[in-house]
Scaffold this active site. Structure first.
Site, mmCIF file in Angstrom:
data_model
loop_
_atom_site.group_PDB
_atom_site.id
_atom_site.type_symbol
_atom_site.label_atom_id
_atom_site.label_comp_id
_atom_site.label_asym_id
_atom_site.label_seq_id
_atom_site.Cartn_x
_atom_site.Cartn_y
_atom_site.Cartn_z
ATOM 1 N N CYS A 47 0.851 -1.190 0.000
ATOM 2 C CA CYS A 47 0.000 0.000 0.000
ATOM 3 C C CYS A 47 0.886 1.239 0.000
ATOM 4 C CB CYS A 47 -0.877 -0.017 1.254
ATOM 5 S SG CYS A 47 -1.694 1.547 1.596
ATOM 6 N N CYS A 83 -3.658 7.411 -1.620
ATOM 7 C CA CYS A 83 -4.992 7.460 -2.235
ATOM 8 C C CYS A 83 -6.047 7.981 -1.256
ATOM 9 C CB CYS A 83 -5.424 6.072 -2.688
ATOM 10 S SG CYS A 83 -4.083 5.004 -3.160
ATOM 11 N N THR A 117 -4.053 5.212 7.613
ATOM 12 C CA THR A 117 -3.003 4.803 6.671
ATOM 13 C C THR A 117 -2.122 5.990 6.291
ATOM 14 O OG1 THR A 117 -4.489 3.139 5.781
ATOM 15 C CG2 THR A 117 -2.630 3.764 4.395
ATOM 16 N N GLU A 129 -0.210 2.105 9.631
ATOM 17 C CA GLU A 129 -1.437 2.711 10.160
ATOM 18 C C GLU A 129 -1.182 3.296 11.550
ATOM 19 O OE1 GLU A 129 -2.071 -0.060 8.113
ATOM 20 O OE2 GLU A 129 -3.219 1.162 6.703
ATOM 21 N N HIS A 156 -12.851 5.396 -2.545
ATOM 22 C CA HIS A 156 -11.813 4.520 -2.002
ATOM 23 C C HIS A 156 -12.061 3.055 -2.365
ATOM 24 C CE1 HIS A 156 -8.091 4.240 0.004
ATOM 25 N NE2 HIS A 156 -8.520 3.400 0.929
ATOM 26 N N TYR A 197 -9.752 -0.571 -5.059
ATOM 27 C CA TYR A 197 -9.209 -1.853 -4.603
ATOM 28 C C TYR A 197 -8.922 -2.847 -5.722
ATOM 29 C CZ TYR A 197 -8.736 -1.087 0.334
ATOM 30 O OH TYR A 197 -8.270 -0.655 1.544
ATOM 31 N N CYS A 214 -5.027 -1.175 -6.860
ATOM 32 C CA CYS A 214 -3.828 -1.477 -6.049
ATOM 33 C C CYS A 214 -3.728 -2.957 -5.726
ATOM 34 C CB CYS A 214 -3.805 -0.619 -4.786
ATOM 35 S SG CYS A 214 -5.058 -1.030 -3.554
ATOM 36 N N GLU A 265 -6.316 -6.136 6.142
ATOM 37 C CA GLU A 265 -6.480 -4.875 5.401
ATOM 38 C C GLU A 265 -7.410 -5.081 4.204
ATOM 39 O OE1 GLU A 265 -6.246 -1.436 3.094
ATOM 40 O OE2 GLU A 265 -5.625 -3.398 2.359
HETATM 41 FE FE1 SF4 Z 1 -3.418 1.651 0.083
HETATM 42 FE FE2 SF4 Z 1 -4.811 0.654 -1.948
HETATM 43 FE FE3 SF4 Z 1 -6.006 2.197 -0.067
HETATM 44 FE FE4 SF4 Z 1 -4.260 3.236 -1.887
HETATM 45 S S1 SF4 Z 1 -6.272 2.310 -2.284
HETATM 46 S S2 SF4 Z 1 -4.360 3.678 0.318
HETATM 47 S S3 SF4 Z 1 -2.775 1.579 -2.048
HETATM 48 S S4 SF4 Z 1 -5.083 0.152 0.239
HETATM 49 FE FE FE Z 2 -6.610 0.822 2.401
#
Ligand code: SF4
Ligand code: FE
Length: 489
Positions: free
Chosen positions: A100, A104, A191, A259, A294, A298, A301, A445
């Site tokens: 991660c 984002c 995060t 985190e 958000h 997913y 990433c 996560e």
């Molecule tokens: Fe992390 Fe993926 Fe969330 Fe971006 S979208 S903060 S890479 S978990």
């Molecule tokens: Fe996340």
């Protein structure tokens, strides 16, 4: 500086003095802390993305606000093509870092607040949107990283914020002054918070009139007076404090984003950084839009990270001499299928986005929530298959120190080499990568990041239009009791 390099980002963090604690100690320098440096390196890749050949077209964009080239991570989506570009960028960064890269969350917070501040102004004749645009300009010009801070501790989940025995279980306004407000409470699971420049506070749920003091959105510097950051533990994090790097698996970029719990111990926020204060009826749409952005991510990433896991599994199969076994190929194909399914969902919700009143594009909520709900299953399955292919060795390997040991190293070397395709060290390196990337924290996560499965199910139920679907069925069955329509018809 509109477009910092990774190194400039790291140096910019040195200028900050956040109050950070980890393992019971005060951390004087986040970038020099072995616990935190891998996360800093991963976030730095979002800065490098604006400069690297092959990435910079995705990693940067021209700001309609400033007319300058800025980081994609501070950009406001103008159309569905921008949403698709975001997903492609996240996949590439996931492939590059295997983890991660954290930035984002603030990116999504900016995009969500763009429309919600506009909507509040339309109803209340307030000036939040202009304040927000001033903040956005500041962020685009400084290229700062933002922690998007939504999740409150929540106390007793059966009680609303204002009914909690401890009123601080949700961040709230404790004082309104002529020059600003004072907030108290905490945000958890944050995060990238320790290596961000700013914290963007947002409410965590829909609110009622009695919860008006909890309807607060604002921006706070990470080192503002009264902000305390408590860094969370991760699976195997103690290995970062040992000599050597193999046992960490992904020593450069770490495992999942770091985190932290962020405590707001009566933090003053000037009015120019307040974007919602008491307009409780907009808290729900802010949460919905933020989570939509958000959850969109997913399949980007996580598909990128899964590409690394598939590659590691295929390499390990080769090292073990089983690359041509039919069952191994089947499992690799299954992993690829799951990962591409996630990616398809993220592309689809982006392509089906719509323009909101403030001229920001929002992904399709139904499809974005579906992607995230799929992530809570598919990543577990991908990692399960990775464990299956890897074999028990990932749970019982000797340490790097044993591999390097003058007396016993030769035994580790002799018995962990497997096929002629590799040495023991190569095999151990890949096995450690699989072990760490699929360890407990990474799995959790994928389950709870961007919201728990139940949060996604609530949106799916709300948007499913069951009445419309019932009408479809009744029409074909010859039951006539009214009109029918489906989404998009
Ligand atoms: Fe992390 Fe993926 Fe969330 Fe971006 S979208 S903060 S890479 S978990
Ligand atoms: Fe996340």
């Amino acid at each position: 500086m509109p477009l910092m390099t990774g190194e400039e980002y790291v140096e910019s963090l040195r200028q900050l003095k956040p109050r950070v604690y980890a393992l019971g100690e005060r951390i004087e320098s986040v970038v020099d802390s072995p616990l935190m440096r891998p996360h800093v390196n991963a976030a730095a890749m979002t800065y490098e993305a604006a400069h690297l050949p092959g990435l910079s077209e995705l990693g940067s964009a021209i700001s309609p606000l400033t007319g300058k080239r800025i980081s994609r991570f501070t950009y406001i989506h103008q159309n569905t093509a921008d949403l698709v570009t975001k997903v492609k960028l996240l996949r590439l960064l996931g492939q590059h870092t295997g983890t991660c890269f954290q930035r984002c969350v603030g990116f999504d917070g900016l995009n969500a607040l763009h429309s919600v501040t506009y909507d509040i102004d339309q109803k209340h004749n307030t000036e939040y949107h202009q304040r927000f645009l001033d903040f956005l300009r500041y962020i685009q010009e400084t290229d700062f990283m933002i922690d998007g801070a939504m999740t409150d501790p929540k106390g007793d989940r059966s009680l609303s914020p204002s009914k909690q025995p401890d009123p601080d279980q949700y961040v709230h306004v404790v004082e309104r002054r002529p020059d600003g407000i004072v907030i108290r409470g905490a945000k958890i699971h944050q995060t990238g918070a320790v290596n961000s420049h700013q914290i963007l506070v947002m409410p965590t749920s829909a609110l009622r009139p009695e919860d008006a003091d909890y309807a607060v959105a604002c921006a706070v510097p990470v080192d503002a007076e009264g902000v305390i950051l408590i860094f969370g533990r991760q699976s195997n994090d103690g290995r970062r404090l040992e000599h050597g790097e193999i046992d960490q698996g992904n020593a450069r970029y770490g495992i999942v984003g770091g985190e932290a719990t962020v405590v707001f111990d009566d933090v003053f926020v000037p009015w120019e950084r307040v974007f919602m204060c008491g307009e409780y009826e907009f808290a729900g749409s802010l949460v919905e839009r933020f989570t939509c952005y958000h959850r969109q991510n997913y399949g980007g990433c996580k598909a990128g990270v899964s590409d690394v896991i598939v590659g590691a599994s295929a390499t390990l199969a080769e090292y073990n001499g089983v690359a041509n076994a039919a069952h191994v190929r089947d499992k690799l194909v299954e992993m690829v299928h799951l990962s591409e399914s996630l990616y398809s969902g993220s592309i689809a919700c982006s392509a089906e986005g719509t323009l909101l009143a403030s001229n920001v594009c929002l992904p399709d909520p139904m499809l974005a929530n579906t992607v995230k709900l799929n992530t809570t299953r598919f990543i577990y399955e991908i990692y399960r298959l990775a464990h299956d292919i890897a074999g028990g060795v990932i749970a019982t390997l000797p340490s790097e120190q044993d591999l390097r040991h003058p007396e016993i190293g030769k035994w580790v070397e002799k018995y962990f080499g497997a096929s002629a395709a590799c040495t023991a060290e190569l095999r151990i390196r890949i096995a450690r990568l699989v072990e760490n990337m699929t360890a407990g924290t990474a799995l959790v996560e994928s389950m709870h990041g961007a919201g728990s499965p139940q949060a996604e199910r609530v949106v799916l139920y709300r948007q499913a239009n069951l009445e419309g679907k019932k009408a479809l069925a009744k029409r074909l069955a010859g039951i006539q009791d009214g009109s029918w329509h489906l989404r998009g018809q």
